[in-house]
Structure formats: structure tokens, C-alpha cells
Design an enzyme around this catalytic site. Structure first.
Site, PDB file in Angstrom:
ATOM      1  N   ASP A  76      45.432  45.475  42.981  1.00 31.76           N
ATOM      2  CA  ASP A  76      44.599  44.953  41.761  1.00 31.76           C
ATOM      3  C   ASP A  76      43.334  45.581  41.178  1.00 31.76           C
ATOM      4  OD1 ASP A  76      47.034  43.261  41.810  1.00 31.76           O
ATOM      5  OD2 ASP A  76      45.834  41.329  41.666  1.00 31.76           O
ATOM      6  N   HIS A 126      47.490  43.396  34.467  1.00 35.66           N
ATOM      7  CA  HIS A 126      46.427  42.492  34.995  1.00 35.66           C
ATOM      8  C   HIS A 126      45.374  42.078  33.909  1.00 35.66           C
ATOM      9  CE1 HIS A 126      45.275  40.619  38.557  1.00 35.66           C
ATOM     10  NE2 HIS A 126      44.023  41.169  38.348  1.00 35.66           N
ATOM     11  N   HIS A 130      40.310  41.249  32.571  1.00 34.91           N
ATOM     12  CA  HIS A 130      40.401  40.228  33.915  1.00 34.91           C
ATOM     13  C   HIS A 130      39.638  38.639  33.592  1.00 34.91           C
ATOM     14  CE1 HIS A 130      39.998  39.245  38.306  1.00 34.91           C
ATOM     15  NE2 HIS A 130      40.864  40.241  38.293  1.00 34.91           N
ATOM     16  N   HIS A 228      42.889  45.343  46.743  1.00 33.28           N
ATOM     17  CA  HIS A 228      42.059  45.548  45.490  1.00 33.28           C
ATOM     18  C   HIS A 228      41.533  46.989  45.557  1.00 33.28           C
ATOM     19  CE1 HIS A 228      42.238  41.326  45.075  1.00 33.28           C
ATOM     20  NE2 HIS A 228      41.745  41.264  44.041  1.00 33.28           N
TER      21      HIS A 228
END
Length: 273
Positions: A76, A126, A130, A228
């Protein structure tokens, strides 16, 4: 030549062709993965929202149909300056993963977004910045989702194209709402959670992180793993984690969407930029 002989000859040619195809397929696979001792990607799993609308037991009741010792690697929040180090580690082991990209940093690093796709990884979405979507109105949350999809897809397929052949989305902070989940499902977008967290949002050394995720995986035995790639500790740890997978006989599954026949189209003021 009699009819029976012609039939036999046809069968023989077909069998020879099948053998040739199998050999060529093996050669192609070897060319893709030059290291015979690499971890590799064990299989590819195609999923869509009609059967798997929401996956990942950290957030939802259901997950992917993985066998014992099968894992799916996901990353991510990229792209970032550390993403190339993650990509190299994956390439060294001939492993494919899914990257859930944030649109704004993606637009700042378009070559890196294209590299992720060119190296055979799946691109998921995503949002654009964010954002905490559960704190926004429905309209603003959808605009944030769509703007992120539009940014990601614009770097891969150009402006004005269908926006989502990769119909995978993960909520930032896993903050979904029932209304947004229903909306995304109606658009054929699979919402991803995870089965295992590396918890790499917490400061720790690469060695501490390797110990944490390897212990969690040993207990769970399989699952979708969340990393991540912007985290330096993760980028430093990934080569050792892939080695752990190889030495402990885990198999990597690459998840892809079906071919796009009814692609999702981003809407709203920020859909195409």
C-alpha cells in the site's frame, strides 16, 4: 491415405504440437525466471466482484481461496522512493505482487507506476490522497476514490480510456462504510482487506519486522499479507522475507482481475485530469 490413417496422422501432429507448446511454455517460464532456485510465483488467481466482492479476514468475513502455505503479497501507499528496492527484491525471486497506489504520489512518479505494471505486478487503487473516507460525505468519498483511479489509470492507459481494468481497491486505514462498499460492489470493484498485517506503520528495525511477520505467518499458515512499500524498514526487510518464504516452502499466488469487458468508469468533477 485412408481416412483412418489421415485421422491418426492428425492426432500425431496434434500431440507433437502439444508437446512443442509445453516445451515452449517451459522455456518461456524459465526465461521469465532465470534463477532455478528462486521462490517464483506458484499460480495466478483470477477474481472479480461477482464472487469475491470483499476479501480479507481483518475486515470482512471472507477471503481468497488459498491453500495451506499460499500467500498473496500486497503493498500500500506507493509509489515512493523506496519502491524500486521492493521491486528489485521481487524480481530477484521472480515474485508477482499487488500494489495499491495512491494517485497523487503516482502522478509525481509516473515512470515508476508504469514500471510496476510493466514488471507484471497488479495495480490496485488506494484513493488520490489517502484520505479518511469514512469522515467524508458520500459524494466527496466517491470523488476521492475516482480521482485516485483516474490518476493511476491515466499513467497506464492515457486520458479518456476506460479507467479500471484492474478493479481492485483498498480503503485507506481500512475505513469503509456500508454505503461505499455497496457502491463499489455495484461497479464491479473488489474491495481488499488483509489476513495478515506486517504492522510496518510502527517504527521497528527490519529484523524486528521480519520476526513479527514470519511469526504471524507461521501461526496463520496462509493469507493476504499487507506491507507498505514507502516504509524503508519494509524495503530493507523484503529480501529476507522472501528468503523465509522460499526456505519454509510457502508459495506465492498472484491475483489478477478478469479481462475488462465492462470497465468501471470514474465519475465526478475529478474523474479525468
Amino acid at each position: 491415405m485412408t481416412k483412418a490413417k489421415r485421422a491418426a496422422a492428425t492426432v500425431k501432429r496434434a500431440a507433437a504440437a502439444a508437446v512443442s507448446f509445453a516445451v515452449l511454455g517451459s522455456v518461456a517460464h524459465a526465461a521469465e525466471c532465470p534463477r532455478p532456485d528462486a521462490l517464483g510465483t506458484a499460480r495466478t488467481l483470477t477474481i472479480d466482484a461477482s464472487k469475491y466482492p470483499r476479501i480479507g479476514t481483518k475486515s470482512f468475513p471472507d477471503t481468497l481461496p488459498l491453500e495451506d502455505h499460499e500467500v498473496v503479497l500486497t503493498f500500500d501507499d506507493g509509489p515512493a522512493a523506496t519502491t524500486p528496492k521492493v521491486l528489485k527484491a521481487l524480481a530477484d525471486e521472480c515474485v508477482k505482487a499487488t500494489f495499491f497506489l495512491v494517485g497523487k504520489p503516482g502522478l509525481e512518479m509516473p515512470a515508476l507506476v508504469r514500471r510496476i505494471a510493466a514488471e507484471g505486478h497488479t495495480v490496485g487503487h488506494h484513493t488520490y490522497t489517502h484520505a479518511h473516507l469514512s469522515h467524508l460525505s458520500m459524494a466527496d468519498a466517491l470523488a476521492e476514490i475516482d480521482r485516485g483511479i483516474a490518476a493511476d489509470e491515466s499513467m497506464l492507459r492515457g486520458h479518456g480510456a476506460p479507467l479500471s481494468e484492474t478493479k481492485f481497491f483498498r480503503f485507506p486505514y481500512f475505513e469503509s462504510t456500508p454505503e461505499l462498499l455497496d457502491k463499489l460492489q455495484s461497479r464491479g470493484i473488489v474491495v481488499w482487506g488483509a489476513d495478515l498485517w506486517a504492522s510496518d506503520w510502527n517504527p521497528m528495525t527490519p529484523e524486528q519486522q521480519l520476526k513479527l511477520i514470519s511469526e504471524r505467518l507461521t501461526a496463520a499458515r496462509k493469507g493476504i499479507i499487507l506491507f507498505h512499500d514507502p516504509r524503508a524498514q519494509t524495503a530493507a526487510m523484503i529480501p529476507d522475507f522472501l528468503r523465509f518464504l522460499r526456505e519454509n516452502h510457502y508459495r506465492v499466488v498472484h491475483v489478477v482481475p478478469p479481462p475488462a469487458d465492462n470497465p468501471a468508469i470514474a465519475t465526478g468533477a475529478h474523474a479525468i485530469r
